[in-house]
Design a protein around this motif. Structure first.
Motif, PDB file in Angstrom:
ATOM      1  N   PRO A 146      29.598  31.464  -7.963  1.00  0.00           N
ATOM      2  CA  PRO A 146      29.323  31.991  -9.131  1.00  0.00           C
ATOM      3  C   PRO A 146      30.627  33.161  -9.171  1.00  0.00           C
ATOM      4  CG  PRO A 146      27.383  32.072  -8.419  1.00  0.00           C
ATOM      5  CD  PRO A 146      28.791  30.973  -8.184  1.00  0.00           C
ATOM      6  N   GLU A 147      31.054  33.690  -8.434  1.00  0.00           N
ATOM      7  CA  GLU A 147      31.498  34.887  -8.792  1.00  0.00           C
ATOM      8  C   GLU A 147      33.182  34.769  -8.460  1.00  0.00           C
ATOM      9  OE1 GLU A 147      30.949  38.386  -8.902  1.00  0.00           O
ATOM     10  OE2 GLU A 147      28.556  37.823  -8.315  1.00  0.00           O
ATOM     11  N   SER A 148      33.619  33.100  -8.166  1.00  0.00           N
ATOM     12  CA  SER A 148      35.251  32.802  -7.950  1.00  0.00           C
ATOM     13  C   SER A 148      35.660  33.203  -8.830  1.00  0.00           C
ATOM     14  CB  SER A 148      35.430  31.607  -7.072  1.00  0.00           C
ATOM     15  OG  SER A 148      34.765  30.738  -8.751  1.00  0.00           O
ATOM     16  N   TYR A 185      34.256  21.014  -5.635  1.00  0.00           N
ATOM     17  CA  TYR A 185      33.525  19.889  -4.724  1.00  0.00           C
ATOM     18  C   TYR A 185      32.433  20.021  -4.477  1.00  0.00           C
ATOM     19  CZ  TYR A 185      32.807  15.498  -1.754  1.00  0.00           C
ATOM     20  OH  TYR A 185      32.462  13.464  -1.203  1.00  0.00           O
ATOM     21  N   THR A 186      31.194  20.949  -5.011  1.00  0.00           N
ATOM     22  CA  THR A 186      31.014  22.125  -4.601  1.00  0.00           C
ATOM     23  C   THR A 186      29.877  22.176  -5.399  1.00  0.00           C
ATOM     24  OG1 THR A 186      31.374  24.602  -4.993  1.00  0.00           O
ATOM     25  CG2 THR A 186      31.728  22.790  -2.732  1.00  0.00           C
ATOM     26  N   GLY A 187      29.640  21.402  -6.253  1.00  0.00           N
ATOM     27  CA  GLY A 187      28.319  21.458  -7.090  1.00  0.00           C
ATOM     28  C   GLY A 187      28.895  23.588  -8.204  1.00  0.00           C
ATOM     29  N   GLU A 188      29.143  24.053  -7.427  1.00  0.00           N
ATOM     30  CA  GLU A 188      29.399  25.363  -8.511  1.00  0.00           C
ATOM     31  C   GLU A 188      30.925  25.428  -8.817  1.00  0.00           C
ATOM     32  OE1 GLU A 188      27.315  27.075  -8.311  1.00  0.00           O
ATOM     33  OE2 GLU A 188      26.415  25.776  -7.214  1.00  0.00           O
ATOM     34  N   ASP A 189      31.192  26.512 -10.183  1.00  0.00           N
ATOM     35  CA  ASP A 189      32.278  26.866 -11.064  1.00  0.00           C
ATOM     36  C   ASP A 189      33.099  27.079  -9.620  1.00  0.00           C
ATOM     37  OD1 ASP A 189      34.426  27.620 -12.790  1.00  0.00           O
ATOM     38  OD2 ASP A 189      32.778  29.032 -13.663  1.00  0.00           O
ATOM     39  N   GLY A 190      34.390  26.844  -9.746  1.00  0.00           N
ATOM     40  CA  GLY A 190      35.589  27.339  -8.673  1.00  0.00           C
ATOM     41  C   GLY A 190      36.597  26.889  -9.301  1.00  0.00           C
ATOM     42  N   PHE A 191      37.753  27.803  -8.276  1.00  0.00           N
ATOM     43  CA  PHE A 191      39.128  27.014  -8.235  1.00  0.00           C
ATOM     44  C   PHE A 191      39.600  26.551  -6.849  1.00  0.00           C
ATOM     45  CE2 PHE A 191      38.058  30.214 -11.456  1.00  0.00           C
ATOM     46  CZ  PHE A 191      38.845  29.699 -12.017  1.00  0.00           C
ATOM     47  N   GLU A 192      40.718  25.880  -6.951  1.00  0.00           N
ATOM     48  CA  GLU A 192      41.439  24.869  -5.875  1.00  0.00           C
ATOM     49  C   GLU A 192      42.833  25.469  -5.944  1.00  0.00           C
ATOM     50  OE1 GLU A 192      38.629  21.199  -4.058  1.00  0.00           O
ATOM     51  OE2 GLU A 192      40.435  20.659  -5.966  1.00  0.00           O
ATOM     52  N   LEU A 231      26.988  21.803   0.020  1.00  0.00           N
ATOM     53  CA  LEU A 231      27.349  21.313  -1.028  1.00  0.00           C
ATOM     54  C   LEU A 231      27.151  20.186  -2.153  1.00  0.00           C
ATOM     55  CD1 LEU A 231      29.292  24.777  -0.433  1.00  0.00           C
ATOM     56  CD2 LEU A 231      27.037  24.627  -1.355  1.00  0.00           C
ATOM     57  N   ARG A 232      27.995  18.873  -1.184  1.00  0.00           N
ATOM     58  CA  ARG A 232      28.437  18.380  -1.739  1.00  0.00           C
ATOM     59  C   ARG A 232      27.518  16.811  -2.308  1.00  0.00           C
ATOM     60  NH1 ARG A 232      28.255  13.075  -0.543  1.00  0.00           N
ATOM     61  NH2 ARG A 232      27.995  13.025   2.446  1.00  0.00           N
ATOM     62  N   LEU A 233      26.293  17.276  -1.166  1.00  0.00           N
ATOM     63  CA  LEU A 233      26.006  16.273  -1.275  1.00  0.00           C
ATOM     64  C   LEU A 233      24.478  16.628  -2.286  1.00  0.00           C
ATOM     65  CD1 LEU A 233      23.618  13.449   0.530  1.00  0.00           C
ATOM     66  CD2 LEU A 233      23.117  15.178   2.177  1.00  0.00           C
ATOM     67  N   GLU A 234      24.027  17.352  -2.074  1.00  0.00           N
ATOM     68  CA  GLU A 234      22.638  18.500  -3.448  1.00  0.00           C
ATOM     69  C   GLU A 234      23.716  18.276  -4.804  1.00  0.00           C
ATOM     70  OE1 GLU A 234      20.917  22.145  -0.715  1.00  0.00           O
ATOM     71  OE2 GLU A 234      22.743  22.719  -2.822  1.00  0.00           O
ATOM     72  N   ALA A 235      24.936  18.111  -4.622  1.00  0.00           N
ATOM     73  CA  ALA A 235      25.679  17.970  -6.690  1.00  0.00           C
ATOM     74  C   ALA A 235      26.012  16.658  -6.555  1.00  0.00           C
ATOM     75  CB  ALA A 235      26.960  18.715  -5.870  1.00  0.00           C
ATOM     76  N   PRO A 245      22.052  14.840  -9.172  1.00  0.00           N
ATOM     77  CA  PRO A 245      22.294  15.078  -7.782  1.00  0.00           C
ATOM     78  C   PRO A 245      20.596  16.085  -8.116  1.00  0.00           C
ATOM     79  CG  PRO A 245      22.982  16.354  -9.589  1.00  0.00           C
ATOM     80  CD  PRO A 245      22.807  14.677 -10.909  1.00  0.00           C
ATOM     81  N   PHE A 246      20.965  16.765  -6.391  1.00  0.00           N
ATOM     82  CA  PHE A 246      19.047  17.416  -6.181  1.00  0.00           C
ATOM     83  C   PHE A 246      19.584  18.147  -6.819  1.00  0.00           C
ATOM     84  CE2 PHE A 246      20.022  14.677  -3.069  1.00  0.00           C
ATOM     85  CZ  PHE A 246      19.176  13.792  -2.744  1.00  0.00           C
ATOM     86  N   TYR A 247      21.160  18.871  -7.652  1.00  0.00           N
ATOM     87  CA  TYR A 247      21.283  20.644  -7.729  1.00  0.00           C
ATOM     88  C   TYR A 247      22.147  20.666  -8.720  1.00  0.00           C
ATOM     89  CZ  TYR A 247      23.511  24.818  -8.111  1.00  0.00           C
ATOM     90  OH  TYR A 247      24.166  26.027  -8.353  1.00  0.00           O
ATOM     91  N   LYS A 248      21.424  21.140  -9.613  1.00  0.00           N
ATOM     92  CA  LYS A 248      22.987  21.419 -11.269  1.00  0.00           C
ATOM     93  C   LYS A 248      22.932  22.534 -11.072  1.00  0.00           C
ATOM     94  CE  LYS A 248      24.295  18.579 -15.318  1.00  0.00           C
ATOM     95  NZ  LYS A 248      23.755  17.007 -16.013  1.00  0.00           N
ATOM     96  N   ARG A 249      24.260  23.320 -11.077  1.00  0.00           N
ATOM     97  CA  ARG A 249      24.586  25.003 -11.728  1.00  0.00           C
ATOM     98  C   ARG A 249      23.816  25.213 -13.295  1.00  0.00           C
ATOM     99  NH1 ARG A 249      29.340  26.469 -13.961  1.00  0.00           N
ATOM    100  NH2 ARG A 249      31.155  24.699 -13.841  1.00  0.00           N
ATOM    101  N   GLN A 250      23.439  26.025 -13.363  1.00  0.00           N
ATOM    102  CA  GLN A 250      23.074  26.871 -14.669  1.00  0.00           C
ATOM    103  C   GLN A 250      24.368  26.883 -15.603  1.00  0.00           C
ATOM    104  OE1 GLN A 250      19.688  26.425 -15.989  1.00  0.00           O
ATOM    105  NE2 GLN A 250      19.361  25.900 -13.543  1.00  0.00           N
ATOM    106  N   LYS A 251      24.482  26.605 -16.497  1.00  0.00           N
ATOM    107  CA  LYS A 251      26.363  27.289 -16.610  1.00  0.00           C
ATOM    108  C   LYS A 251      25.726  28.178 -17.992  1.00  0.00           C
ATOM    109  CE  LYS A 251      28.112  22.838 -15.798  1.00  0.00           C
ATOM    110  NZ  LYS A 251      28.458  21.999 -15.984  1.00  0.00           N
TER     111      LYS A 251
END
Lengths: 375, 125
Positions: free
Chosen positions: A157-159, A196-203, A238-242, A369-375
């Motif tokens: 989230p801080e990315s 590939y983590t289920g979070e917001d982010g950048f490559e 992370l990817r497994l949870e997502a 998924p097991f986990y979904k981030r809050q948008k």
């Protein structure tokens, strides 16, 4: 511990940085990669709550250019790549003629006639060979760019805040699954909002000679935000949870996208023929008539961890197989992805267990998924 | 990484305290804990059972793998560490202290247990 062929491991441009950070290294698809720097659980939670920094330079980049670049990719892959807008990215797959999955890919359209295909490290050569072979007759060039890029990911989230302090690129205008060229910390980069983590982010795809400079700038920019370096171990949890599939686990050559529950990536309606069309059409029809095993989530009631290959059981019968399993730092319990018979696939199905070295441990069937981030 | 001088060590990376009234404490070394990664589950032998030197007596599960726990000595288990059963991360945070695994009334000790210095050299190689 894994046993491997005694071959020379490849090192990324960030190798010395990993060693100076005290990383535990591991052989991953022929690359010596950081498994973790400290506690993989702490790294996992940092990505969920703050930010994590990953070296993903082992991923395989292949550039496809030319007048027929779009037509070639439409022919070689199962997705409708021609319909991807410039600056956007798409998740897709490359299949064999028999429909089996060769790899899952992300394709970035960098320009009207230029694409970058990102393959898994373990499959990069296979994908390169297949694309090269399938390019015959097309006015397109397939270029091996594996050595042209280092890949650094900032996830969590801080990315966005961390990256904003280092770039003038319009990150707010950069949507999920999009990429644009820009400059980060003075370094030319393809900035992609993927991960590939289920979070917001950048490559960030950069030239290898810029990797250390960029890593250090990101580390410094992330200091106040709690950014930590992260290894492949937490990337996997992370990817497994997502609920994201991993090649070699949820996806293999023995499965078609329909068997993997990912039939939606196959676009029969696109123009022209594509490799695997006939077999995939049959697989789709078969899946319609006789539902294949379904990829589900399993949550443990106890603490023992299901591993890939363990049998899923119900009423004393084997009804499926675990493809990935790990303790989930977010849920605080072991979780797994597994293919199970359709009759036992509904969330809440009673009486399902995993055979953990001879003991049938109770598991709850849940939707992925097991986990979904809050948008 | 320093291995306490007063302990002895097995080549399977367990440590063993000096027996007091015939009872010694068993744990795994910091080297082993680091190699495992975050330990998330431990299965220990039950009090009252007999364990044999060099034989499997439990399991240590970490994020990425599961490893057998071997007993460094032969004897009867007198106590297991319930704290570590409830909080397996103690194996990582305090392998030589709060992360001990079980106590055993020593009946027989193998001759090849290592000193701290010998184990340091062994685990570095």
């Amino acid at each position: 511990m894994s046993s491997t062929e005694p071959t020379e491991l490849r090192h990324t441009a960030l190798d010395a940085v990993h060693r100076s950070l005290g990383a535990t290294m591991t052989d991953f698809a022929g690359w010596d990669m950081p498994l973790r720097y400290g506690s993989e659980r702490d790294e996992h939670l940092a990505v969920r709550t703050r930010a994590g920094l990953f070296d993903l330079s082992h991923m395989g980049e292949i550039t496809v250019t030319g007048t027929d670049a779009a037509a070639l990719l439409n022919h070689a892959l199962v997705g409708n790549i021609a319909s991807v807008g410039v600056g956007r990215a798409r998740y897709t797959m490359i299949c064999q003629a028999d429909g089996g999955i060769l790899d899952d890919l992300i394709v970035y359209r960098l320009a009207e006639t230029e694409y970058m295909v990102v393959a898994n490290a373990s499959n990069a050569q296979v994908v390169l060979d297949a694309l090269t072979e399938r390019a015959a007759g097309f006015d397109a060039e397939v270029r091996d760019d594996r050595d042209a890029y280092a890949l650094i990911a900032v996830q969590g989230p801080e990315s966005p805040g961390i990256l904003k302090s280092l770039t003038d690129a319009d990150l707010d205008g950069l949507k999920y699954y999009a990429g644009l060229p820009g400059t980060v910390a003075g370094v030319p980069a393809l900035i992609a909002r993927t991960g590939y983590t289920g979070e917001d982010g950048f490559e960030l795809f950069v030239r290898p000679e810029h990797a250390v400079e960029l890593w250090q700038a990101l580390t410094k920019a992330g200091e106040g935000a709690g950014l930590v370096p992260c290894g492949l171990s937490c990337r996997d949890t992370l990817r497994l949870e997502a609920g994201m599939p991993l090649y070699g686990h949820e996806l293999t050559r023995e499965l078609t996208p329909f068997d993997a529950g990912l039939g939606r990536v196959v676009k029969f309606e696109k123009e022209g023929d594509f490799v695997g069309r006939e077999a995939l059409a049959e697989a789709a029809a078969r899946a319609q008539e006789n539902p294949p095993r379904v990829l589900v989530g399993l949550v443990a009631e106890g603490r023992r961890v299901p591993r890939a290959g363990y049998a899923v059981v119900a009423g004393g019968e084997v009804i499926g197989e675990v493809t990935s399993g790990a303790p989930s730092p977010t849920l605080g319990r072991p979780i797994a992805m597994a293919y199970v018979d359709a009759a036992h696939a509904a969330p809440g199905t009673e009486g399902v267990g995993v055979d953990i070295r001879g003991t049938h441990e109770p598991y709850q069937v849940v939707a992925l998924p097991f986990y979904k981030r809050q948008k | 990484m320093s291995n306490p001088q007063q302990l002895r060590y097995s080549k399977e990376h367990e440590w063993l305290s000096t027996a007091e009234d015939g009872v010694a404490t068993v744990g795994i070394t910091e080297h082993a804990a680091n190699a495992l990664g975050d330990v998330v589950f431990v299965q220990l032998p039950e009090a009252g059972t007999t364990v044999s030197a060099g034989e499997t007596c439990g399991e240590l599960e970490s994020t990425k793998s599961v490893s057998d726990l071997y007993s460094p000595v032969t004897g009867e288990v007198t106590e297991v560490n319930e704290d570590v059963v409830n909080d397996p991360s103690l194996v990582n945070s305090a392998p030589f202290e709060g992360g001990w695994l079980f106590k055993v009334r020593v009946a027989e000790e193998p001759a090849d247990l290592l000193s701290a210095d010998e184990y340091t050299a062994f685990s570095a190689g």
